[in-house]
Design a protein around this motif. Structure first.
Motif, short mmCIF file in Angstrom:
data_model
loop_
_atom_site.label_atom_id
_atom_site.label_comp_id
_atom_site.label_asym_id
_atom_site.label_seq_id
_atom_site.Cartn_x
_atom_site.Cartn_y
_atom_site.Cartn_z
N VAL A 121 4.89 -3.27 10.68
CA VAL A 121 4.35 -4.67 10.92
C VAL A 121 2.94 -4.69 10.44
CG1 VAL A 121 3.53 -6.25 12.67
CG2 VAL A 121 5.67 -4.97 13.08
N LEU A 122 2.23 -3.69 10.32
CA LEU A 122 0.88 -3.70 9.79
C LEU A 122 0.93 -3.81 8.37
CD1 LEU A 122 -2.05 -3.49 10.03
CD2 LEU A 122 -1.85 -0.95 9.83
N ALA A 124 3.43 -4.91 6.47
CA ALA A 124 4.14 -6.17 6.24
C ALA A 124 3.19 -7.00 6.32
CB ALA A 124 5.25 -6.37 6.99
N GLY A 125 2.13 -7.29 7.28
CA GLY A 125 1.15 -8.25 7.42
C GLY A 125 0.03 -8.18 6.29
N LEU A 126 -0.22 -6.98 6.00
CA LEU A 126 -1.29 -6.70 4.76
C LEU A 126 -0.41 -7.12 3.44
CD1 LEU A 126 -2.69 -3.47 5.65
CD2 LEU A 126 -3.82 -5.57 5.93
N ILE A 128 1.66 -9.55 3.27
CA ILE A 128 1.92 -10.93 2.88
C ILE A 128 0.51 -11.60 2.75
CG2 ILE A 128 2.15 -12.89 4.73
CD1 ILE A 128 4.36 -11.39 5.91
N SER A 129 -0.64 -10.96 3.32
CA SER A 129 -1.85 -11.59 3.13
C SER A 129 -2.54 -11.00 1.72
CB SER A 129 -2.90 -11.18 4.41
OG SER A 129 -2.89 -9.88 4.67
N TYR A 133 -4.26 -1.85 1.54
CA TYR A 133 -4.41 -1.16 2.77
C TYR A 133 -5.88 -0.47 2.86
CZ TYR A 133 -3.80 2.80 6.30
OH TYR A 133 -3.86 3.37 7.40
#
Length: 162
Positions: A121-122, A124-126, A128-129, A133
């Motif tokens: 989830v982390l 994927a969120g990174l 998308i935004s 990392y």
């Protein structure tokens, strides 16, 4: 996975009752019993080795252990399956409240999930935004360290008080 866990649970129950597990020979029942006896001896050895450790040191050590395990095992149910059969009885034998051991487990796992690259989830969120990392880790690490110190102090107080 569920089938393996339920088969293991049936085997352990049968061994406690002195019977063979369904679908197995009586010889397997004795082997389950031997494993259970080994588990009891190992638990008493672990508790004996840690008998004089103060609750505050046990709390910090348990937190460090769970932080390491959480990094290696990102699944919360997988980590509980691996660690709770060992740490739960150990906490009960040493005297600290079992609730605090569960708090240590939850806090350490949640803290690691804030930045671990194995948490989907982390990442994927990174993605998308459109944040790299390494940039994210540089930004969040001071907060994670501060939160970790504060939560370890809280858990140590909880271990001593409860």
């Amino acid at each position: 996975m569920v089938v393996l866990l339920s088969a293991f649970a049936v085997g352990r129950y049968a061994a406690l009752c002195g019977e063979a597990a369904p679908g197995s020979s009586p010889r397997h029942g004795r082997s389950y019993s031997s494993i259970l006896q080994f588990d009891v001896r190992a638990d008493s050895l672990r508790a004996g080795a840690l008998a004089n450790v103060p609750a505050a040191i046990f709390s910090v050590g348990s937190t460090a252990l769970y932080l390491l395990l959480s990094f290696m095992i990102p699944s919360s149910s997988g980590m509980a399956t691996v660690s709770m059969p060992i740490m739960g009885p150990l906490a009960i034998q040493l005297g600290p409240a079992p609730e605090v051991m569960i708090l240590i487990y939850v806090v350490a796992h949640g803290l690691i999930l804030l930045f671990t690259p194995t948490f989907g989830v982390l990442l994927a969120g990174l993605a998308i935004s459109k944040i790299e990392y390494t940039t994210f880790v540089k930004f969040i690490m001071p907060y994670v360290v501060g939160l970790g110190v504060a939560l370890t102090a809280f858990l140590t107080v909880a271990m001593v008080v409860l």
